[in-house]
Design a protein around this motif. Structure first.
Motif, PDB file in Angstrom:
ATOM      1  N   THR A   1      25.791  54.661  49.677  1.00  0.00           N
ATOM      2  CA  THR A   1      24.498  54.504  49.805  1.00  0.00           C
ATOM      3  C   THR A   1      23.997  53.081  49.383  1.00  0.00           C
ATOM      4  N   ALA A   2      24.486  52.579  48.259  1.00  0.00           N
ATOM      5  CA  ALA A   2      24.398  51.214  48.006  1.00  0.00           C
ATOM      6  C   ALA A   2      24.766  50.617  48.815  1.00  0.00           C
ATOM      7  N   ALA A   3      26.026  50.436  49.508  1.00  0.00           N
ATOM      8  CA  ALA A   3      26.400  49.799  50.693  1.00  0.00           C
ATOM      9  C   ALA A   3      25.563  49.678  51.800  1.00  0.00           C
ATOM     10  N   ARG A   4      24.744  50.507  52.078  1.00  0.00           N
ATOM     11  CA  ARG A   4      23.905  50.761  53.135  1.00  0.00           C
ATOM     12  C   ARG A   4      22.853  50.115  52.972  1.00  0.00           C
ATOM     13  N   TYR A   5      22.232  50.105  51.711  1.00  0.00           N
ATOM     14  CA  TYR A   5      20.750  49.727  51.241  1.00  0.00           C
ATOM     15  C   TYR A   5      20.806  49.013  49.950  1.00  0.00           C
ATOM     16  N   PRO A   6      21.586  48.064  49.972  1.00  0.00           N
ATOM     17  CA  PRO A   6      21.617  47.410  48.733  1.00  0.00           C
ATOM     18  C   PRO A   6      20.343  46.682  48.011  1.00  0.00           C
ATOM     19  N   GLU A   7      19.689  46.426  48.852  1.00  0.00           N
ATOM     20  CA  GLU A   7      18.364  45.583  48.069  1.00  0.00           C
ATOM     21  C   GLU A   7      17.049  46.891  47.955  1.00  0.00           C
ATOM     22  N   ARG A   8      17.434  48.047  48.554  1.00  0.00           N
ATOM     23  CA  ARG A   8      16.394  49.267  48.501  1.00  0.00           C
ATOM     24  C   ARG A   8      16.372  49.486  47.022  1.00  0.00           C
ATOM     25  N   THR A   9      14.880  49.713  46.570  1.00  0.00           N
ATOM     26  CA  THR A   9      14.818  50.215  45.066  1.00  0.00           C
ATOM     27  C   THR A   9      15.454  51.564  45.009  1.00  0.00           C
ATOM     28  N   ALA A  10      16.248  51.614  43.933  1.00  0.00           N
ATOM     29  CA  ALA A  10      16.705  53.126  43.700  1.00  0.00           C
ATOM     30  C   ALA A  10      15.743  53.909  42.767  1.00  0.00           C
ATOM     31  N   ILE A  11      15.287  53.226  41.801  1.00  0.00           N
ATOM     32  CA  ILE A  11      14.771  54.073  40.644  1.00  0.00           C
ATOM     33  C   ILE A  11      13.494  53.239  40.159  1.00  0.00           C
ATOM     34  N   LYS A  12      12.235  53.507  40.135  1.00  0.00           N
ATOM     35  CA  LYS A  12      11.268  53.066  39.792  1.00  0.00           C
ATOM     36  C   LYS A  12      10.472  53.883  38.567  1.00  0.00           C
TER      37      LYS A  12
ATOM     38  N   ILE B   1      14.895  49.160  39.601  1.00  0.00           N
ATOM     39  CA  ILE B   1      16.432  48.690  39.823  1.00  0.00           C
ATOM     40  C   ILE B   1      16.884  49.111  41.322  1.00  0.00           C
ATOM     41  N   SER B   2      17.660  48.106  42.030  1.00  0.00           N
ATOM     42  CA  SER B   2      17.902  48.226  43.131  1.00  0.00           C
ATOM     43  C   SER B   2      19.196  49.052  43.403  1.00  0.00           C
ATOM     44  N   TYR B   3      19.492  49.459  44.223  1.00  0.00           N
ATOM     45  CA  TYR B   3      20.882  50.246  44.533  1.00  0.00           C
ATOM     46  C   TYR B   3      22.057  49.222  44.326  1.00  0.00           C
TER      47      TYR B   3
ATOM     48  N   ARG C   1      26.002  47.868  37.506  1.00  0.00           N
ATOM     49  CA  ARG C   1      25.691  48.261  36.174  1.00  0.00           C
ATOM     50  C   ARG C   1      26.588  49.337  35.685  1.00  0.00           C
ATOM     51  N   SER C   2      26.555  50.309  36.671  1.00  0.00           N
ATOM     52  CA  SER C   2      27.273  51.814  36.368  1.00  0.00           C
ATOM     53  C   SER C   2      28.754  51.474  36.394  1.00  0.00           C
TER      54      SER C   2
END
Length: 540
Positions: A17-28, A38-40, A46-47
């Motif tokens: 998912t992070a590779a497909r949507y790297p700039e999308r916000t994961a958590i707000k 934080i973005s995907y 960080r993880s």
């Protein structure tokens, strides 16, 4: 549906998912008057750093890492990082006291604990490596701060991991008081998530707003892992007062909550519509038009549907929200099943049901009675391995054929829709042989405006079981602080409600109605801790 994805690990599907949507916000997450996000891409980075730090410090595949904190961005970093390192995550309810937490941490044999705030103080001094989400310099070798932990020599890394490895040990006491460590694999979670998404179309454009905490299985799977699978954005808050503002500001499309929240929202909506003749007429004749106004006032125009879980939802709440064009899904599950087993459709015509079993799972009833009510048994790839180091309790709920005995009572209609009737252990067996399901009667009595909270339980009169109701009154609605006067008012309403019920289900005498001084103790998802009151009575 991709047949391969359900066999993948949580880090694998997250990284995809992070590779497909790297700039999308994961958590707000709202913090004061602003938001942290934080973005995907950054969450993935960080993880991976956290995984490298754990591996560098000698963590071995299969060792346990606990997270003891309210939801925050670092909570998700710790979850994904620990899983990437090959660890098993033990999420703890942030409301646990120090002794409860210490007992569970010892039982789980944890290697390290990530914690913050009051939770951090609760574990201070315990013989575990503790990593604090709070900021500050490291005071001693047993307590490190997350930022310095991430800046260690490990770098980004990933340990060995397979779909049948343990992912989470979720300690659940629910409302029984008997803490058990539910062992869930990556395969369990992936099977459950993929089954949910077969029935519930979710996309990367969705914004999930959850009030269900991530340390609870409902919040973890539906509020965090489902968005991670799809590339959607997760928003979490426990600030009920600011919920309308947060719903509007975030443009949420899906709200994940518990029935008490939806019951309050429903009361607010109905009161607003009843204030004017136009509102009453719109609700009766053009409810979808009224619903558009409700959406704008209550949530956001982007709202798609509500998700309700962890307790029964009043049927009229589902019915009327759907009439207004606001979809609402009522789900059913338990931690031992990762946790979702069934849910209704957003605009189901049927109410009072949790819908059919999800794809890939089986359901049947054990020993149904003359009303068709029996214990719900389920089987499928989402069902746990068992309870951690507790083969006796595991054998009590998992039989040799793989059926999970849920302890819940229900019936299944001709269309496969499941109706939950209550917990088997809560059933009141009367002298006549009739069964009374306390949860059903609680739902009926909860409609009484003078009642804030109610617990129906077995009582005894002359050695025979009777139905009793313990009630925490809504003193504001009663308009009196006189306990005897309040009892008389509530009793009249209880008699009115009971007149519409089968004779054996009724509260028979005023002596079986007991007013209590304080609200009932509850779990983090607002379920009453029944085990505290079941046999010994309730403090009046």
């Amino acid at each position: 549906m991709d047949e391969v994805r359900p066999t993948r690990t949580i880090p694998q599907f997250f990284s995809e998912t992070a590779a497909r949507y790297p700039e999308r916000t994961a958590i707000k997450l709202p913090r004061d008057e602003r938001y942290e996000e934080i973005s995907y891409r950054e969450l993935d980075r960080r993880s991976s750093l956290l995984a490298g730090a754990l591996i560098h410090r000698g963590l071995v595949r299969g060792e346990k890492v606990a997270i003891f904190s309210k939801p925050r961005i670092d909570w998700a970093v710790a979850l994904l990082g620990a899983l990437k390192a090959g660890a098993v995550v033990v999420p703890l309810d942030a409301q646990l006291g120090a002794k409860e937490a210490e007992r569970i941490l010892a039982q789980a044999e944890v290697r390290a604990v990530f914690a913050s705030g009051e939770c951090l103080r609760a574990v201070r001094g315990l013989p575990f490596q503790t990593i604090s989400f709070d900021r500050g310099p490291s005071p001693n070798h047993r307590l490190l701060y997350l930022e310095e932990f991430l800046q260690g020599e490990g770098g980004e890394a990933q340990g060995e991991l397979g779909p049948d490895d343990l992912a989470v040990i979720a300690f659940t006491s629910g409302t029984t008081g008997d803490a058990k460590g539910v062992m869930l694999t990556h395969r369990n979670f992936n099977a459950d998530i993929s089954a949910c998404l077969e029935r519930m179309p979710i996309g990367p454009e969705d914004v999930f707003l959850s009030i269900a905490p991530w340390y609870h299985s409902y919040g973890l799977t539906v509020g965090l892992l489902v968005p991670f699978w799809t590339g959607a954005m997760t928003v979490y808050t426990d600030n009920y007062k600011e919920l309308p503002r947060i719903m509007k500001e975030t443009g949420m499309t899906i709200l994940i909550g518990v029935p008490k929240l939806y019951h309050l929202m429903y009361d607010h909506v109905r009161e607003g519509l009843e204030k004017s003749l136009l509102g009453r007429l719109a609700f009766r004749f053009v409810p979808r038009l009224a619903g558009r106004r409700v959406k704008r006032a209550l949530a956001s125009p982007q709202l798609r549907f509500f998700i309700s879980g962890s307790a029964p939802l009043m049927p009229e709440v589902a019915r009327d929200f759907r009439r207004l064009g606001i979809g609402i899904i009522e789900g059913y599950g338990l931690t031992e099943a990762a946790p979702v087993l069934a849910f209704s459709f957003p605009f189901d015509k049927k109410v009072g049901t949790v819908g059919p079993i999800l794809s890939g799972m089986e359901v049947k009833l054990l020993d149904p009675n003359e009303e068709g009510v029996g214990e719900i048994l389920v089987r499928g790839p989402n069902v746990m391995l068992g309870y951690y180091k507790n083969p006796t309790r595991t054998a009590e709920v998992l039989d040799k054929d793989g059926w999970l005995h849920t302890g819940d009572l229900g019936l299944i209609d001709q269309d496969g829709y499941i109706y939950i009737k209550g917990r088997r252990k809560n059933v009141i067996v009367l002298e006549s042989g009739k069964n009374v399901y306390p949860e059903e009667l609680e739902w009926e009595l909860s409609h009484i405006p003078y009642i804030e909270e109610v617990l129906v339980k077995r009582g005894y009169r002359q050695g025979k079981e009777v139905v009793q109701a313990y009630i925490y009154p809504n003193w504001e609605r009663l308009g009196t602080q006189d306990k005897q006067a309040a009892l008389e008012l509530i009793w009249e309403e209880v008699k009115r409600v009971c007149a519409g019920l089968a004779h054996y289900k009724r509260i028979r005498t005023k002596e079986d109605l007991v007013l209590v001084e304080r609200p009932f103790e509850k779990t983090s998802t607002l379920d009453i801790k029944r085990y505290l009151y079941q046999e010994e009575g309730v403090e009046k």
